[in-house]
Write an enzyme that holds these catalytic residues in place. Structure first.
Site, PDB file in Angstrom:
ATOM      1  N   HIS A  25       0.831  -1.208   0.000  1.00 56.26           N
ATOM      2  CA  HIS A  25       0.000   0.000   0.000  1.00 56.26           C
ATOM      3  C   HIS A  25       0.865   1.257   0.000  1.00 56.26           C
ATOM      4  CE1 HIS A  25      -2.260  -3.320   1.774  1.00 56.26           C
ATOM      5  NE2 HIS A  25      -3.359  -2.727   1.329  1.00 56.26           N
ATOM      6  N   GLY A  40      -4.135  -4.131  11.561  1.00 56.37           N
ATOM      7  CA  GLY A  40      -4.448  -4.581  10.201  1.00 56.37           C
ATOM      8  C   GLY A  40      -5.955  -4.659  10.027  1.00 56.37           C
ATOM      9  N   HIS A  96      -4.089   3.212  -3.452  1.00 50.78           N
ATOM     10  CA  HIS A  96      -4.293   2.664  -2.100  1.00 50.78           C
ATOM     11  C   HIS A  96      -3.506   1.365  -1.895  1.00 50.78           C
ATOM     12  CE1 HIS A  96      -6.248   0.841   1.418  1.00 50.78           C
ATOM     13  NE2 HIS A  96      -6.200  -0.259   0.692  1.00 50.78           N
ATOM     14  N   GLU A 145     -18.495  -4.520  24.022  1.00 51.72           N
ATOM     15  CA  GLU A 145     -17.653  -5.722  24.110  1.00 51.72           C
ATOM     16  C   GLU A 145     -16.410  -5.645  23.228  1.00 51.72           C
ATOM     17  OE1 GLU A 145     -20.910  -5.745  23.488  1.00 51.72           O
ATOM     18  OE2 GLU A 145     -21.879  -6.823  25.137  1.00 51.72           O
ATOM     19  N   PHE A 189     -22.034 -13.480  23.857  1.00 56.47           N
ATOM     20  CA  PHE A 189     -21.617 -12.200  23.295  1.00 56.47           C
ATOM     21  C   PHE A 189     -20.109 -12.122  23.051  1.00 56.47           C
ATOM     22  CE2 PHE A 189     -25.596 -10.855  25.700  1.00 56.47           C
ATOM     23  CZ  PHE A 189     -26.407 -11.098  24.591  1.00 56.47           C
ATOM     24  N   HIS A 247     -22.457 -17.914  31.739  1.00 53.27           N
ATOM     25  CA  HIS A 247     -23.710 -18.303  31.071  1.00 53.27           C
ATOM     26  C   HIS A 247     -23.370 -19.108  29.827  1.00 53.27           C
ATOM     27  CE1 HIS A 247     -24.750 -15.249  33.912  1.00 53.27           C
ATOM     28  NE2 HIS A 247     -26.041 -15.446  33.729  1.00 53.27           N
ATOM     29  N   HIS A 272     -29.493 -16.074  23.875  1.00 57.44           N
ATOM     30  CA  HIS A 272     -28.519 -15.960  24.963  1.00 57.44           C
ATOM     31  C   HIS A 272     -27.796 -17.278  25.258  1.00 57.44           C
ATOM     32  CE1 HIS A 272     -30.296 -12.084  25.395  1.00 57.44           C
ATOM     33  NE2 HIS A 272     -29.677 -11.812  26.542  1.00 57.44           N
ATOM     34  N   ARG A 322     -23.910 -20.644  34.705  1.00 56.11           N
ATOM     35  CA  ARG A 322     -24.838 -19.828  35.482  1.00 56.11           C
ATOM     36  C   ARG A 322     -25.383 -20.662  36.643  1.00 56.11           C
ATOM     37  NH1 ARG A 322     -31.080 -18.959  34.503  1.00 56.11           N
ATOM     38  NH2 ARG A 322     -31.407 -17.323  36.020  1.00 56.11           N
TER      39      ARG A 322
END
Ligand SMILES: Cc1ncc(C[n+]2csc(CCOP(=O)(O)OP(=O)(O)O)c2C)c(N)n1
Ligand SMILES: [Mg+2]
Length: 640
Positions: A29, A116, A261, A398, A424, A448, A460, A507
């Protein structure tokens, strides 16, 4: 020589090094390095760093969030004297070179962190700044500062389009990170063309709304850049400098074009550009002597800066502050008083107790959650709130959280953990991948862990996440069956300074399992229960270990001898030698893995996998385990 004439000569030297590197590699680049060269020269005058000691704690941190600008990055580290040679620049992007396609932490001297994947670097810069504010809060006093450096980040259009930069900059503004200076290479070009194609947001208003100061400058006017950086350094908020630049500045007809670019400019364009700048078009990989001499001043200047800092520490109040720093830097883990667990408990609870035990003994251990600490059980009791204290409130961010913690972990003396619901972990996967790739010791607490989540339902309930993270090289996923396994997991993870580890916790309550019959928890898997002449081996992790033990009892009642192998860390277990693995899992038994997850990777060890082939559902957890076949009867039926 006039100062700006000299600056131009220095910037052009960088431009042509980058152009030559990309041309020779026939890939890379050139646009960003050439567009940023003028800024790099002025930034070089402001940057406090010591090429002789790249790990000097009070150095300014410099993050190149646009990792594709490696032509610039390696040129700078070569020119500053970090040990790169001209030959290394010629080996750009070649096998085993010190100059790979994107900057890699731990591979090339001076690189502060691997970048990156766009956006990561911006969050990393926030992380470096957050780390400096925590360390500063421990060791600085009203009369003297031991930590007072700046954090610079160069980013591009792509970094600010990525959502992670929004999360991270929001947290930076909230925490008033006044030593953070992000220089935005606003060339209004990305791969596909003009940014008009895809973005029309008002960047100034966005950052001001996030609590930043926003300055702008002409990114090719040295005095303007200089004055703007000077203003930013004195700011009481994080600062975004919008530097108006032209991609591939100085590249003749390719100046300003998106074609510059990510492709070589071509010999002809480079030769013409060199000629126009007063450089010899015949000379490749060439740096004029006076340019080299000016850049290499960084070596003496940096050495002096660090020596002044060491001298500063010898004054009286700083002596005491130094002790605070030594305490942070003390990595003696033998002081940890590990808790013992005697009754059934959720591993999120045992994990929380372990976190607190570590925090009490290790002053550099800190962390937090993406707004789930009451559920993740990650609060550090009586440890206060960041930046003075060790509980960090990341907010529901997160991705930025994990990326920030990556930077905190490589900052110096800190051992950060982060936490969220296991499902998550998807939101932070790119940062976890960088941690694994770059060998960064971040601790991920993910609670969990399965359909055991219950009523919250399939959105979930993690299904594929264990397989995903086990597939990640140099990443160690622990899913402990009880508190003792949880403690062993942490002992092992703390000792692995070049690897991230995750703690996947339940949990719901889990029974205490017996001590190993053979093998060690710290080797990832061990024999938990055994019969003479066993014909079947049940392999399980976490909540399914208890189920495997009960299934063994039922088999025994039917006169079938069976073994149970607990594998809290699949990744570590499969790294063991064949002799160990075969001692735990007797090869001529029928091998059945039981795990309330997708479980594909178990086929490496098992003949049959009893796992989850669909998403979960919303109901009390006990009903879900029954519905999805995680009962003794259902397992007996399946293995006949
Ligand atoms: C997360 C991520 N998505 C996509 C890419 C591929 N990519 C590399 S550079 C780039 C364009 C970046 O544009 P900008 O930041 O403006 O850099 P410039 O073209 O100005 O050098 C893209 C899409 C990437 N590296 N990371
Ligand atoms: Mg751009």
């Amino acid at each position: 020589m006039d100062v700006n004439v000299m600056r131009k000569k220095m910037a052009d030297s960088i431009r042509f090094l980058a152009a030559d590197m990309v041309q020779r590699a026939n890939s890379g680049h050139p646009g960003a390095p050439m567009g940023l060269a003028d800024i790099a020269v002025v930034l070089s005058e402001h940057l406090n760093h010591n090429p002789k000691n790249p790990s000097w704690l009070n150095r300014d941190r410099l993050v190149f969030s646009g990792g594709h600008a490696t032509g610039l990055i390696y040129s700078l580290y070569y020119l500053w004297g970090y040990g790169l040679e001209m030959e290394d620049l010629k080996q750009f992007r070649q096998l085993d070179s010190k100059t790979p396609g994107h900057p890699e932490y731990g591979h090339t001297q001076g690189i502060e962190i691997t970048t990156g994947p766009l956006g990561q670097g911006v969050a990393n810069a926030v992380g470096f700044s957050m780390a400096s504010k925590f360390v500063g809060a421990q060791v600085n006093s009203e009369t003297a500062d031991l930590i007072d450096h700046n954090v610079y980040c160069l980013c591009g259009d792509g970094d600010l389009e990525e959502g992670i930069s929004y999360e991270a900059c929001s947290l930076a503004g909230h925490n008033k990170l006044d030593n953070l200076i992000v220089i935005y290479d606003s060339n209004r070009i990305t791969i596909e063309g003009s940014t008009d194609l895809s973005i029309s947001e008002n960047i100034t208003q966005r950052f001001e709304a996030q609590g930043w100061d926003v300055l702008s400058c002409d990114g090719h006017d040295y005095d303007d850049i200089d004055a703007t950086i000077t203003t930013a350094k004195a700011n009481t908020k994080p600062t975004l400098i919008i530097a108006n630049t032209i991609i591939a500045k100085g590249a003749g007809k390719l100046e300003g074009s998106h074609h510059a670019h990510g492709a070589p400019l071509g010999e002809e364009v480079i030769a013409e550009a060199k000629k126009a700048a007063g450089f010899d078009p015949e000379k490749k990989f060439f740096v004029p002597e006076d340019v080299m001499a000016r850049f290499r001043c960084a070596i003496e200047e940096g050495d002096l800066l660090e020596r002044e800092w060491i001298h500063r520490q010898k004054t009286l109040p700083l002596m005491e502050q130094n002790e605070a720093l030594s305490a942070l830097e003390n990595t003696d883990l033998s002081r940890i008083q590990w808790p013992e667990f005697e009754k059934a408990d959720a591993t999120r609870n045992t994990n929380g107790k372990i976190l607190n035990a570590i925090a009490r003994a290790v002053p550099s251990f800190l962390g937090g959650s993406a707004d789930l600490s009451p559920s993740n059980k990650t609060h550090l009791n009586d440890m206060g709130t960041y930046p003075k204290g060790r509980n960090i409130y990341f907010g529901i961010r997160e991705h930025a959280m994990a990326s920030i913690a990556n930077a905190m972990a490589v900052y110096g003396p800190l051992k950060p953990f982060t936490s969220t619901f296991f499902v998550f972990s998807d939101y932070l996967k790119p940062a976890a991948r960088i941690a694994a790739l770059a060998g960064i010791q971040q601790f991920f607490v993910w609670t969990h862990d399965s359909i055991g989540v219950g009523e919250d339902g399939p959105t979930h309930e993690p299904i594929e996440q264990l397989s995903q993270f086990r597939a990640l090289p140099n990443f160690y996923v622990w899913r402990p069956a009880d508190g003792a396994e949880n403690v062993a997991a942490w002992k092992t993870a703390l000792a692995m300074s070049k690897s991230p580890s995750a703690f996947v916790c339940s949990r719901q309550n889990l029974a205490v399992v017996p001590a190993p019959v053979k093998g060690d928890i710290s080797r990832g898997g061990y024999l938990l229960a055994s019969d003479i002449n066993a014909v079947i081996t049940l392999i399980a992790s976490g909540s399914e270990v208890e189920l495997a033990l009960k299934t063994k009892e039922a088999l025994n009642e039917k006169g079938v001898p069976a073994n149970v192998v607990s594998v809290p860390c699949y990744d570590l277990f499969i790294e063991q030698d064949a002799a160990y693995i075969n001692e735990m899992i007797i090869p001529d038994t029928k091998k059945v893995a039981i795990e309330a997850a997708r479980g594909l990777e178990w086929y490496k060890l098992a003949d049959e996998v009893i796992g989850m082939d669909t998403f979960g559902a919303s109901a009390p957890a006990s009903q879900l385990f029954e519905k999805f076949g995680f009962t003794v009867d259902a397992i007996l039926e399946k293995i006949k």
